[in-house]
Write an enzyme that holds these catalytic residues in place. Structure first.
Site, mmCIF file in Angstrom:
data_model
loop_
_atom_site.group_PDB
_atom_site.id
_atom_site.type_symbol
_atom_site.label_atom_id
_atom_site.label_comp_id
_atom_site.label_asym_id
_atom_site.label_seq_id
_atom_site.Cartn_x
_atom_site.Cartn_y
_atom_site.Cartn_z
ATOM 1 N N THR A 192 -9.402 0.493 -9.817
ATOM 2 C CA THR A 192 -8.637 -0.553 -9.158
ATOM 3 C C THR A 192 -8.759 -1.800 -9.998
ATOM 4 O O THR A 192 -9.505 -1.811 -10.976
ATOM 5 C CB THR A 192 -9.212 -0.705 -7.729
ATOM 6 O OG1 THR A 192 -9.006 0.514 -7.051
ATOM 7 C CG2 THR A 192 -8.609 -1.823 -6.935
ATOM 8 N N ARG A 243 0.844 -1.188 0.000
ATOM 9 C CA ARG A 243 0.000 0.000 0.000
ATOM 10 C C ARG A 243 0.889 1.252 0.000
ATOM 11 O O ARG A 243 1.929 1.274 0.657
ATOM 12 C CB ARG A 243 -0.875 -0.022 1.252
ATOM 13 C CG ARG A 243 -1.839 1.139 1.410
ATOM 14 C CD ARG A 243 -2.944 1.105 0.399
ATOM 15 N NE ARG A 243 -4.098 1.902 0.824
ATOM 16 C CZ ARG A 243 -5.095 2.222 0.009
ATOM 17 N NH1 ARG A 243 -5.086 1.815 -1.259
ATOM 18 N NH2 ARG A 243 -6.125 2.910 0.453
ATOM 19 N N GLY A 276 -13.753 -1.572 -6.786
ATOM 20 C CA GLY A 276 -15.065 -0.990 -6.528
ATOM 21 C C GLY A 276 -15.120 -0.102 -5.298
ATOM 22 O O GLY A 276 -16.191 0.088 -4.726
ATOM 23 N N GLY A 277 -13.963 0.436 -4.880
ATOM 24 C CA GLY A 277 -13.952 1.395 -3.783
ATOM 25 C C GLY A 277 -14.562 0.815 -2.523
ATOM 26 O O GLY A 277 -14.314 -0.341 -2.166
HETATM 27 O O1 DON Z 1 -7.968 1.147 -1.494
HETATM 28 C C1 DON Z 1 -9.149 1.422 -1.682
HETATM 29 O O2 DON Z 1 -10.030 1.065 -0.941
HETATM 30 C C2 DON Z 1 -9.520 2.249 -2.891
HETATM 31 N N1 DON Z 1 -8.400 3.037 -3.325
HETATM 32 C C3 DON Z 1 -10.029 1.350 -3.963
HETATM 33 C C4 DON Z 1 -10.556 2.118 -5.143
HETATM 34 C C5 DON Z 1 -11.367 1.300 -6.095
HETATM 35 O O3 DON Z 1 -11.575 0.136 -5.919
HETATM 36 C C6 DON Z 1 -11.956 1.978 -7.249
HETATM 37 N N2 DON Z 1 -12.589 1.016 -8.135
HETATM 38 N N3 DON Z 1 -13.434 1.039 -8.891
#
Ligand code: DON
Length: 561
Positions: free
Chosen positions: A371, A97, A462-463
């Protein structure tokens, strides 16, 4: 003669003992890879055919995605690689990370009145944290791989040099981030040739990115975090208003963490540890649900219970979770079955509990998509589940000049200002406040599931909705379905705040919408379907591999020799 006899005895004993002791999934004769882009899946198979193991293949797939899916992840971002080694059952998670630069400050995205300055944590160089992906790939290759790093990076270097055909998803996401990309000549040159997005299926070459990959292939960590490439990053970021220093880059390390473990009705769950919230939220929600028989429940009752479990687990995410190197994360307590029983005691069958009624801090601050995820099982039964990110599509939109590397906007995953949610409407507390050198909390949830039926490897982008998607897929696995089913399960989500059930088109029937509303739920229909799940399964009974790639995306799931 006695030697021969001893040998025969030994062989006989081995024949008897080995099948029982050796992990059952050894020697599958085939491998399975599911990733968000066909060229990345093929890069993985190319490396397996060269004699690489699953970990070499994971390096190849990660690096290939960095080239052919620059909207989702890349050398300028970070991620989590969950590993399982078949011969001794060893499991670990590589935490690659990103980290806040040392000059980062808690209020760096706020104006004089403590209000968030629009877009500052999302677009441009200040939004970029120190990348972890290159360090993680070097670590993965050197510690666990069989092939030299240069060999595992070769397919990605080829894709960067020769180019790849731009697809629909690339163009769709680029259009959403065109404003940010256009601000920087270094980014426009690559992604907006002739001042506009490239034509569909035209070939996009990335020679600078190929050179940066070659530096890593040649010098490992030092090829990115020291020397010429590092100097280019620092110069370019600072000229664009960022705060990186050479020391930030030089001191970055990927670290290993013990994966989180849980059990749902006899299914062993292995998932991401903090600095991701994924494993804790997944296991906590499943622990709550394990107290109910979801099968006989009617559809509305079932979804109500799932939502109530999500609400409570995401509430604890907001209260307690952050970088374990900076805050004490109560992982044991939150994933304990007795704790879940306590949470269940506040769940009513007839009524939603408004989120504001949940105990705890009320002064929570907002955290802020793109992502990618891939899943692999090789023919020896080794596994990798990896979710990688640069946060928003095309990250910060900023390419450090001369490196070809698009930088992340992961700083938006910190809880940085009071009153508003981040890009995903997520809120968080002090545990996820910005601090120098700290990792921002993630939702990424690379996961293994295992029971007598088989071994599943899965995850998705997917955030904030990542973890609830993995939860719905785990419930589908528990019902005996295949990867092709988990990846297309209709999706709904609750994240504590905003206090509403978010759902994709078609995920809830009219009757369910009415039934849930009658229990007091607020419903929020989303304009589009979300997620891009990639999953593989080894079925212990049939001894067959199967794989599924989300129909919402453009990925490729393959089982092959
Ligand atoms: O690490 C995280 O939780 C976010 N940066 C993930 C972002 C994400 O999955 C966007 N996707 N569609």
């Amino acid at each position: 003669m006695p030697e021969v006899k001893r040998l025969i005895c030994l062989c006989a004993a081995l024949l008897f003992v080995l099948p029982a002791n050796a992990p059952a999934e050894q020697n599958l004769h085939q491998a399975a890879i599911a990733s968000a882009h066909p060229l990345a899946t093929r890069a993985g198979f190319e490396i397996l055919k060269k004699g690489g193991n699953v970990f070499d293949a994971a390096v190849a797939v990660s690096a290939a995605l960095a080239v052919v899916e620059p909207s989702g992840s890349g050398l300028g971002g970070g991620g989590y690689w969950l590993l399982h080694r078949a011969d001794d059952g060893f499991e670990t998670m590589i935490d690659g990370r990103e980290k806040a630069p040392f000059a980062a400050r808690r209020n760096m995205f706020l104006d004089g009145r403590d209000k968030a300055i629009p877009k500052l944590s999302v677009d441009g160089a200040l939004a970029a944290a120190i990348p972890g992906m290159p360090a993680a790939l070097v670590h993965l290759s050197e510690r666990y791989g069989r092939l030299p790093l240069a060999e595992s990076l070769a397919p990605a270097i080829r894709y960067a040099e020769n180019g790849f055909a731009v697809g629909h998803k690339f163009l769709k996401l680029l259009k959403t981030r065109q404003q940010a990309v256009r601000r920087f000549a270094s980014s426009s040159r690559i992604f907006l040739p002739k001042g506009k997005p490239p034509e569909l299926f035209s070939i996009l070459r990335q020679p600078d990115l190929a050179n940066t990959l070659k530096q890593i292939a040649k010098s490992g960590r030092d090829g990115f975090y020291r020397g010429d490439v590092a100097a280019k990053f620092v110069k370019s970021v600072r000229e664009a208003g960022g705060i990186w220093t050479g020391e930030d880059l030089e001191s970055y390390r990927a670290v290993e963490r013990r994966p989180l473990k849980g059990d749902y009705r006899g299914i062993k769950i292995t998932s991401s540890a903090p600095s991701s919230s994924g494993g804790i939220v997944l296991i906590e929600a499943l622990n709550v649900l394990s107290g109910y028989d979801l099968k006989p429940a009617d559809d509305t009752a079932r979804k109500h219970l799932i939502v109530e479990a999500m609400r409570r687990a995401y509430h604890d995410r907001a209260l307690y979770l952050g970088d374990p190197d900076y805050v004490a994360v109560p992982a044991e307590r939150l994933t304990n079955a007795d704790y879940a029983a306590g949470l269940r005691s506040s769940i009513r069958f007839d009524k939603a509990l408004p989120s504001v009624m949940l105990a705890g801090e009320t002064e929570l601050e907002p955290e802020a998509a793109n992502t990618t995820h891939f899943s692999i099982i090789d023919r020896e039964g080794n596994r990798v589940a990896a979710t990688l990110s640069i946060n928003f599509p095309f990250g910060s939109g900023f390419v450090a000049d001369g490196t070809g590397v698009l930088l992340n906007d992961e700083m938006d995953d910190f809880a940085s200002s009071a009153g508003e949610g981040n890009g995903y409407g997520l809120v968080g507390g002090a545990a996820n406040a910005i601090a120098p050198g700290k990792r921002m909390l993630s939702s990424m949830t690379p996961t293994f599931l295992e029971n007598e039926r088989g071994v599943a490897v899965l995850g998705t982008p997917g955030g904030s909705r990542i973890t609830s998607m993995v939860l719905l897929a785990a419930l589908d696995y528990a019902e005996g379905h295949e990867p092709a089913s988990w990846v297309k399960v209709p999706r709904f989500h609750h994240q504590y705040l905003p206090d509403a059930i978010q759902y994709e088109p078609g995920a809830l029937s009219e009757a369910e919408i009415a039934g849930l509303a009658a229990k007091g739920h607020r419903l929020m229909s989303l304009p589009e379907r979300y997620g891009d799940m990639q999953a593989v399964l080894w079925n212990k009974k049939t001894r067959e591999l199967s794989a599924g790639s989300d129909p919402r995306g453009e990925g490729l799931a393959l089982v092959g020799p």
